[in-house]
Design a protein around this motif. Sequence first.
Motif, PDB file in Angstrom:
ATOM      1  N   VAL A  58      46.536  56.286  41.289  1.00 22.96           N
ATOM      2  CA  VAL A  58      46.670  54.657  41.652  1.00 22.96           C
ATOM      3  C   VAL A  58      46.911  54.403  43.108  1.00 22.96           C
ATOM      4  CG1 VAL A  58      48.065  52.704  40.997  1.00 22.96           C
ATOM      5  CG2 VAL A  58      47.559  54.564  39.173  1.00 22.96           C
ATOM      6  N   LEU A 100      42.229  51.426  37.388  1.00 18.87           N
ATOM      7  CA  LEU A 100      41.478  50.118  37.597  1.00 18.87           C
ATOM      8  C   LEU A 100      42.311  48.906  38.259  1.00 18.87           C
ATOM      9  CD1 LEU A 100      38.968  50.351  34.759  1.00 18.87           C
ATOM     10  CD2 LEU A 100      38.573  50.287  37.065  1.00 18.87           C
ATOM     11  N   LEU A 101      43.811  48.785  37.721  1.00 15.91           N
ATOM     12  CA  LEU A 101      44.499  47.766  38.275  1.00 15.91           C
ATOM     13  C   LEU A 101      44.511  47.630  39.928  1.00 15.91           C
ATOM     14  CD1 LEU A 101      47.782  48.015  35.995  1.00 15.91           C
ATOM     15  CD2 LEU A 101      46.200  46.066  36.058  1.00 15.91           C
ATOM     16  N   ALA A 102      44.443  48.973  40.223  1.00 19.77           N
ATOM     17  CA  ALA A 102      44.663  49.011  41.842  1.00 19.77           C
ATOM     18  C   ALA A 102      43.139  48.931  42.478  1.00 19.77           C
ATOM     19  CB  ALA A 102      45.285  50.373  42.269  1.00 19.77           C
ATOM     20  N   VAL A 103      42.167  49.259  41.911  1.00 17.93           N
ATOM     21  CA  VAL A 103      40.825  49.550  42.553  1.00 17.93           C
ATOM     22  C   VAL A 103      40.499  47.993  43.191  1.00 17.93           C
ATOM     23  CG1 VAL A 103      38.338  49.652  42.201  1.00 17.93           C
ATOM     24  CG2 VAL A 103      40.010  51.211  41.254  1.00 17.93           C
ATOM     25  N   GLN A 147      42.534  52.647  33.124  1.00 19.04           N
ATOM     26  CA  GLN A 147      42.968  51.245  33.343  1.00 19.04           C
ATOM     27  C   GLN A 147      44.020  51.144  34.333  1.00 19.04           C
ATOM     28  OE1 GLN A 147      43.875  50.212  29.201  1.00 19.04           O
ATOM     29  NE2 GLN A 147      42.194  48.503  29.325  1.00 19.04           N
ATOM     30  N   LEU A 163      54.311  53.269  35.852  1.00 15.00           N
ATOM     31  CA  LEU A 163      52.835  53.197  35.265  1.00 15.00           C
ATOM     32  C   LEU A 163      53.134  52.176  34.154  1.00 15.00           C
ATOM     33  CD1 LEU A 163      52.035  56.954  35.164  1.00 15.00           C
ATOM     34  CD2 LEU A 163      51.194  55.123  36.795  1.00 15.00           C
ATOM     35  N   ALA A 164      51.688  51.419  34.052  1.00 11.38           N
ATOM     36  CA  ALA A 164      51.783  50.689  32.739  1.00 11.38           C
ATOM     37  C   ALA A 164      51.499  51.391  31.259  1.00 11.38           C
ATOM     38  CB  ALA A 164      50.554  49.579  33.012  1.00 11.38           C
ATOM     39  N   ARG A 165      52.407  51.869  30.890  1.00 16.50           N
ATOM     40  CA  ARG A 165      52.249  52.841  29.761  1.00 16.50           C
ATOM     41  C   ARG A 165      51.529  52.507  28.666  1.00 16.50           C
ATOM     42  NH1 ARG A 165      56.249  57.046  30.265  1.00 16.50           N
ATOM     43  NH2 ARG A 165      57.274  56.656  32.108  1.00 16.50           N
ATOM     44  N   PRO A 166      51.587  51.160  28.183  1.00 18.29           N
ATOM     45  CA  PRO A 166      50.576  50.809  26.895  1.00 18.29           C
ATOM     46  C   PRO A 166      49.150  51.018  27.390  1.00 18.29           C
ATOM     47  CG  PRO A 166      52.200  49.111  27.227  1.00 18.29           C
ATOM     48  CD  PRO A 166      52.282  49.988  28.633  1.00 18.29           C
ATOM     49  N   LEU A 167      48.798  50.856  28.732  1.00 16.15           N
ATOM     50  CA  LEU A 167      47.235  50.990  29.162  1.00 16.15           C
ATOM     51  C   LEU A 167      46.978  52.613  29.348  1.00 16.15           C
ATOM     52  CD1 LEU A 167      47.357  48.235  32.022  1.00 16.15           C
ATOM     53  CD2 LEU A 167      47.222  48.125  29.579  1.00 16.15           C
TER      54      LEU A 167
END
Lengths: 287, 502
Positions: B155, B102-105, B99, B91-95
């Motif tokens: 995700v 949403l990277l994947a939508v 979010q 996972l993108a931990r800082p996000l």
Amino acid sequence: MVNAYLVSLAATALVMAVLAMSAQLLVGLAGQPPLGQAAYLVVGAYTAATLATLTSLGPVQLLAASAVGAVAAAVTGLLAVRVRGTTFLMVTFGVGELVHAAAGQWAPGGSEGTHTPPVIALPGLAPMVRPGWVYLYVLACTLIIGAAVTVLTRTRFALLLRGIAAHEPRVQATGHHTSGLLLAAYTAAGAIAGAAGALLVAVTRYVSPADAAMGISAIALAAALIGSGSMIGACAAAILLVAVRDWAGGLLSGHGSTLLGLSFLALAYLPRHRLAGLLRLRDRGRT
Amino acid sequence: MSAPLLRLDTVSRAYGARRAVDEVSLDLHPGARHALIGPNGAGKSTLLHLIAGTLRPTSGRIHYAGHDIHRWPAHRRARAGIARTWQHPALARPLTVAQNVLLAVPGQHVAALRLRPRASAAALDALDQVGLAEHAQWPTSQLSYGDQRRLEVAVALAAQPRLLLLDEPSAGLATTEVTRLAELIRALPTDIAVLLVDHNLDFVTAVADTVTVLHHGQHLTTGTPSDVRTHPDVRRVYLAEADPTKHVPTTPGATDPPAAAPPVLRVRNLRAGHHGAPVLTGVTLNVRAGRVSAVVGRNGAGKTTLINTIAGLHPALSGTEIALNDRLMTGLSARRRCRAGIGLVPQGRRLFAGLTVAEHLALPRPHPGRPRTITARQILDLFPALGERRHHRPHQLSGGEQQMLALARALLAGPQVLLLDEPSEGLAPAIVGQLAAIITGLAATGSAVLLAEQNLALALDIAHDVAVLDRGTIALHAPTADLRADPTRLQDVLAVPTGSPR
């Protein structure tokens, strides 16, 4: 108190702030540290200087410098976006040094550099000779570029870049060509650096291969890192570093490098997130 | 029958001379619920990587929806409808949580400044499916491990896939969450095919129509879950049931050391939190020499926080008292605690990516003040599998070997108390059996062991006493024998509603 030298120094600091935003786009958003942004600054500066023989109109020079900076970054970026992390740093450094050498060899004026006439801010106005006017012109351009960069950091594109910085395979697995996105970011950073080059020409009315020196790229990267992910933080750090190097260094009769080194150390050990918090910089930075 | 959505045609992947996947062929039809099982190192994760495109096959073809995709890059396969999760949360931990989804939508423009209402609705819907809608605005790094795993599933679902690849989706989830995940997967639209790797056979039985067993990279058998479970070869290589003595080494309780011995590790009123939110509000616990104490509890109950606070990796709040052999540890750094004799095997193993097995084993040194209880040679006797892999790096090891290495590394420092954070996660039943034997053996030689475990069966199997962590404190602490005699007590404490939606 405020003499012409200080005013032009303030304008130089703004140019460095724009270059720091260019570096921050890559290191702060996408997590890839560039050490060659001065190359695109110089590409932009020579573009503006060449164009100055045709028109002294500042905005035209700015747009042209930005466009050529973007093209240069798009071409050289093909090399850079194949790698990540420290290797990215090395590749961008190598590209920067090649541009530095090429400027000394083939650019107008050779290693001596070339002088340009004063720029005109808007059609119908007189050429800007006094540092105060030049400063206001550079300030206005910096604010416009800053606004454009702020818009960019709020797009989905920026979210994807932050995703790449955090976990690139995850972003790939959601169907995004991450190297393509990085190339777009690199091109945008080149456009910003090119614009900084046109502003540099407006301030100093002179460009030489020395402006592509690795030290310039290093200050831009250091300012971005000190700004820990935030654009305003990078600008503030760039202004601070130029002030330390040129103004305080001038007062202490040429110990600019010493002061610069000491301030790097001081800023690295200071709690940056707290400094940033003081300046309310972290609203949209990393949480 | 319709054409298969995914067809693997004698796919192989070699690492040097070792064939991680060896001529595997497989058909997946739309709507399939297909599980891959097999011992650790059987090549299950590698096979998922080959399908998702993070690895390319050395030979063979992969056909997906009528295309030969074996040379496509990962992002192109993802756009074609292949979504996946990783064995450890990627996972993108800082996000924030939202979010990440949403990277994947799909269907969003890259230059878009504003989020389309449809996209944010799709993201919330995906989060709601896994029960994380309430945490949408949280930073991902603050989610508990199990919630991060569920977020990964969200995700993957948000991408609206046609083929869903899940790598050990049930690992690190509590029993009730596993049940919900099984329901979720079963309830997915029938045009989605699911291929999952998992070690939890009850989960696999509940979810899958078809099970394929891999062994040493080779296809062993394919059939319905009940066929596969009774298949003699499967029982031999995977369940290790042919040799039950190996599985359950000793029955603790019969050989109980005296419970009155002074505790090696004494924890009093331990309090800790994340970013101001209290997680643990007064945990009191004793761990005695020669005994295994287990801490169980739901995801997010604070098991990892407890372990990390004792090890000095997470700050304790005021009032906390942690003592090792009556020496106060509170306030000491993690390094000093390690030298004093607190050994940690962290969740997710945390091996050093660039170092070989031999280099891992050369690193730890016991404090000169303490007798060296174990040498590298003894360790290799204890973990014979590591001896054959001395020059391999962690990514070349199977999950079981990685766990053994993490355990070996902690043991080499000669700890007086060993903290184990979910050691059985992602391990095949046979390996879990070996691990249980090793842990019981360690306790029998006088070590004190504190085990945080999601796998209740394992905890009941090897622990002398079990503490249930709930709402920041120990809700129940009893000898294992009592709990086994009266299992409802444990169920009552563990089955408290989690407060998540539904």
